[in-house]
Design an enzyme around this catalytic site. Structure first.
Site, PDB file in Angstrom:
ATOM      1  N   PRO A  24       1.936   9.336  -4.632  1.00 17.46           N
ATOM      2  CA  PRO A  24       1.251   8.937  -3.264  1.00 17.46           C
ATOM      3  C   PRO A  24       1.559   7.598  -3.079  1.00 17.46           C
ATOM      4  O   PRO A  24       1.653   6.759  -3.705  1.00 17.46           O
ATOM      5  CB  PRO A  24      -0.118   8.995  -3.781  1.00 17.46           C
ATOM      6  CG  PRO A  24      -0.154   8.812  -5.264  1.00 17.46           C
ATOM      7  CD  PRO A  24       0.791   9.352  -5.797  1.00 17.46           C
ATOM      8  N   THR A  32       0.955   5.418   0.659  1.00 20.68           N
ATOM      9  CA  THR A  32       0.383   5.247   2.181  1.00 20.68           C
ATOM     10  C   THR A  32       1.433   5.034   3.135  1.00 20.68           C
ATOM     11  O   THR A  32       2.345   4.007   2.938  1.00 20.68           O
ATOM     12  CB  THR A  32      -0.673   4.085   2.007  1.00 20.68           C
ATOM     13  OG1 THR A  32      -1.459   4.617   1.033  1.00 20.68           O
ATOM     14  CG2 THR A  32      -1.324   3.983   3.449  1.00 20.68           C
ATOM     15  N   GLN A  47      -4.248  13.193  -2.535  1.00 19.92           N
ATOM     16  CA  GLN A  47      -5.144  12.171  -3.003  1.00 19.92           C
ATOM     17  C   GLN A  47      -6.325  11.819  -2.581  1.00 19.92           C
ATOM     18  O   GLN A  47      -6.105  11.443  -1.415  1.00 19.92           O
ATOM     19  CB  GLN A  47      -4.066  10.951  -3.217  1.00 19.92           C
ATOM     20  CG  GLN A  47      -4.724  10.066  -4.356  1.00 19.92           C
ATOM     21  CD  GLN A  47      -3.993   8.815  -4.502  1.00 19.92           C
ATOM     22  OE1 GLN A  47      -3.976   8.125  -3.362  1.00 19.92           O
ATOM     23  NE2 GLN A  47      -3.413   8.387  -5.553  1.00 19.92           N
ATOM     24  N   HIS A  99      -8.246   9.073  -6.666  1.00 18.19           N
ATOM     25  CA  HIS A  99      -7.701   7.637  -6.736  1.00 18.19           C
ATOM     26  C   HIS A  99      -8.686   6.763  -7.729  1.00 18.19           C
ATOM     27  O   HIS A  99      -9.520   6.489  -6.909  1.00 18.19           O
ATOM     28  CB  HIS A  99      -7.404   7.249  -5.714  1.00 18.19           C
ATOM     29  CG  HIS A  99      -6.485   6.210  -5.419  1.00 18.19           C
ATOM     30  ND1 HIS A  99      -6.082   5.113  -6.672  1.00 18.19           N
ATOM     31  CD2 HIS A  99      -5.550   5.622  -4.789  1.00 18.19           C
ATOM     32  CE1 HIS A  99      -5.243   4.450  -6.690  1.00 18.19           C
ATOM     33  NE2 HIS A  99      -4.932   4.502  -5.118  1.00 18.19           N
ATOM     34  N   GLY A 100      -8.412   6.812  -8.837  1.00 19.45           N
ATOM     35  CA  GLY A 100      -9.417   5.954  -9.718  1.00 19.45           C
ATOM     36  C   GLY A 100      -8.851   4.863 -10.143  1.00 19.45           C
ATOM     37  O   GLY A 100      -9.133   3.940 -11.250  1.00 19.45           O
ATOM     38  N   ALA A 101      -7.737   4.365  -9.492  1.00 20.78           N
ATOM     39  CA  ALA A 101      -7.012   3.089  -9.847  1.00 20.78           C
ATOM     40  C   ALA A 101      -6.815   2.084  -8.730  1.00 20.78           C
ATOM     41  O   ALA A 101      -7.778   1.850  -7.859  1.00 20.78           O
ATOM     42  CB  ALA A 101      -5.495   3.619  -9.822  1.00 20.78           C
ATOM     43  N   HIS A 102      -6.151   0.806  -9.024  1.00 18.97           N
ATOM     44  CA  HIS A 102      -5.865  -0.469  -8.308  1.00 18.97           C
ATOM     45  C   HIS A 102      -7.068  -0.997  -7.504  1.00 18.97           C
ATOM     46  O   HIS A 102      -6.801  -1.571  -6.471  1.00 18.97           O
ATOM     47  CB  HIS A 102      -4.734   0.294  -7.062  1.00 18.97           C
ATOM     48  CG  HIS A 102      -3.648   1.000  -7.700  1.00 18.97           C
ATOM     49  ND1 HIS A 102      -2.819   1.604  -7.045  1.00 18.97           N
ATOM     50  CD2 HIS A 102      -3.236   0.876  -9.089  1.00 18.97           C
ATOM     51  CE1 HIS A 102      -1.833   2.155  -7.735  1.00 18.97           C
ATOM     52  NE2 HIS A 102      -2.153   1.744  -9.124  1.00 18.97           N
ATOM     53  N   TYR A 106      -9.853   0.431  -6.324  1.00 19.29           N
ATOM     54  CA  TYR A 106     -10.736   1.211  -5.411  1.00 19.29           C
ATOM     55  C   TYR A 106     -12.243   1.695  -5.842  1.00 19.29           C
ATOM     56  O   TYR A 106     -12.365   1.330  -7.083  1.00 19.29           O
ATOM     57  CB  TYR A 106      -9.811   2.318  -4.750  1.00 19.29           C
ATOM     58  CG  TYR A 106      -8.599   2.052  -3.969  1.00 19.29           C
ATOM     59  CD1 TYR A 106      -8.832   1.151  -2.878  1.00 19.29           C
ATOM     60  CD2 TYR A 106      -7.345   2.125  -4.629  1.00 19.29           C
ATOM     61  CE1 TYR A 106      -7.767   0.473  -2.346  1.00 19.29           C
ATOM     62  CE2 TYR A 106      -6.201   1.634  -3.655  1.00 19.29           C
ATOM     63  CZ  TYR A 106      -6.369   0.873  -2.625  1.00 19.29           C
ATOM     64  OH  TYR A 106      -5.259   0.320  -2.236  1.00 19.29           O
TER      65      TYR A 106
END
Length: 378
Positions: free
Chosen positions: A30, A32, A107, A181-184, A186
């Protein structure tokens, strides 16, 4: 010189897990794009994804899409995954990818408290809907994002309902599953990370508690869609505003985080590192995806500069093109069984035919990545 036979043998095998059946192990990561005006993906977005499917990508994971919650997003150029117009756009995307022989998942994304101000708004502008577990944005002591308010039980229910609504829409439109999206840094990662989760209730403290909110959302999605609809969870140690952050410093800590998520219904883990070839813990060559697979028994996807010499930040800071690289490491790690699928980001962004060229052994024909590719939808 790259061992092309080994690379092709590892990447171009079918993958089957539950209801997910892929022609090969190449995943589009993914990314953006900011090219969906009014949060609606248009025909150019559908053509963009279809080109990758036509060129042999086994699974496409779309750019992050905002779920049905008023605080989920921070831009009117990033697509929603709710609302009549946006879902009509996504129907064209999924149909085009399937016609080209590919598989695709959206995502699903909620930015929580790392929201950027929208156009015309001053930095620090937050709506009442922009919340995080403890109202903390986190990050290196130099906070690029404003702190907000802690989530209430009603907030958690509303966010969970937004994810469920968007997941059901994906299933109804014919997508092959969903990724959360469970990363970075967020929303789910804000619960996972001790710097942004200081709660003293059942959602804070030990890692198993910090996994609870994500597990509840996963379980609710599985109950709504049925257990056969594939669900991928993306995780990372690093945050977009703190590359040094770590959720787990030992395999035991990672196990404490991941097992409740498996129990809730995660089918695959998508493990984000800045450099996929780097070991995650001392004493083992395995990366984060390797450890996630070893701990949980679930298949895993590795991502992080796959197909390129250098990581994302390095390419943003340098005008020089990033040539193909680390392909032997990719083949070797997959041959060892560390992870099952390889998610390719920037290399596929600049070269829609990346997978087809690798399959044909046309390494010299791969297009080097330059930051200018971010401004196109080719």
């Amino acid at each position: 010189m790259t061992d092309l036979d080994a690379l092709r043998r590892m990447l171009f095998r079918p993958f089957d897990h539950g209801a997910l059946h892929l022609a090969n192990r190449v995943v589009m990561a993914p990314m953006t794009r900011w090219m969906s005006p009014d949060n609606v993906p248009g025909p150019d977005v559908a053509a963009y994804y279809r080109r990758r499917a036509e060129n042999g990508v086994g699974l496409i994971i779309t750019e992050g899409t905002f779920v049905a919650h008023p605080g989920a997003g921070d831009s009117d150029r990033i697509p929603n995954f709710h609302g009549e117009a946006a879902l009509a756009g996504w129907k064209a995307v999924v149909d085009g990818v399937h016609e080209a022989g590919g598989a695709i998942m959206p995502q699903l994304w909620h930015v929580g408290l790392v929201a950027q101000p929208k156009e015309g708004e001053a930095r620090g502008t937050l709506t009442p809907h922009q919340v995080g577990p403890s109202g903390l944005a986190g990050g290196l002591g130099i906070r690029p994002y404003p702190d907000g308010r802690p989530m209430t039980g009603a907030d958690m229910e509303a966010v969970a309902a937004g994810f469920v609504e968007s997941a059901l829409a994906a299933q109804r439109l014919g997508f092959d599953g969903v990724e959360l999206h469970g990363a970075h840094g967020y929303i789910f990662d804000q619960f996972f990370w001790d710097e942004t989760n200081r709660r003293e209730d059942g959602y804070g403290g030990p890692l198993a508690n910090r996994a609870r909110f994500a597990a509840e959302v996963i379980r609710a999605i599985k109950q709504a869609t049925g257990p056969g609809f594939p669900l991928v969870l993306r995780i990372s140690q690093w945050k977009q505003h703190d590359y040094r952050a770590r959720l787990a410093t030992t395999p035991a800590m990672l196990e404490e985080l991941l097992l409740p998520l498996v129990d809730a219904g995660v089918d695959l883990f998508h493990c984000s590192q800045r450099r996929f070839w780097e070991p995650e813990f001392e004493g083992s060559p395995m990366n984060l995806a390797g450890w996630a697979k070893a701990i949980t028994g679930r298949p895993s996807i590795a991502v992080g500069s796959i197909g390129l010499e250098v990581d994302f930040l390095s390419t943003m800071l340098s005008p020089q093109a990033s040539r193909p690289g680390h392909l032997d490491e990719l083949a070797g790690m997959m041959e060892r069984g560390d992870f099952d699928l390889a998610a390719v980001g920037r290399a596929l962004l600049v070269d829609p035919a990346w997978a087809r060229k690798i399959e044909r052994g046309e390494i010299d024909a791969l297009i080097p990545y330059t930051p200018e590719a971010l401004g196109t939808l080719s």
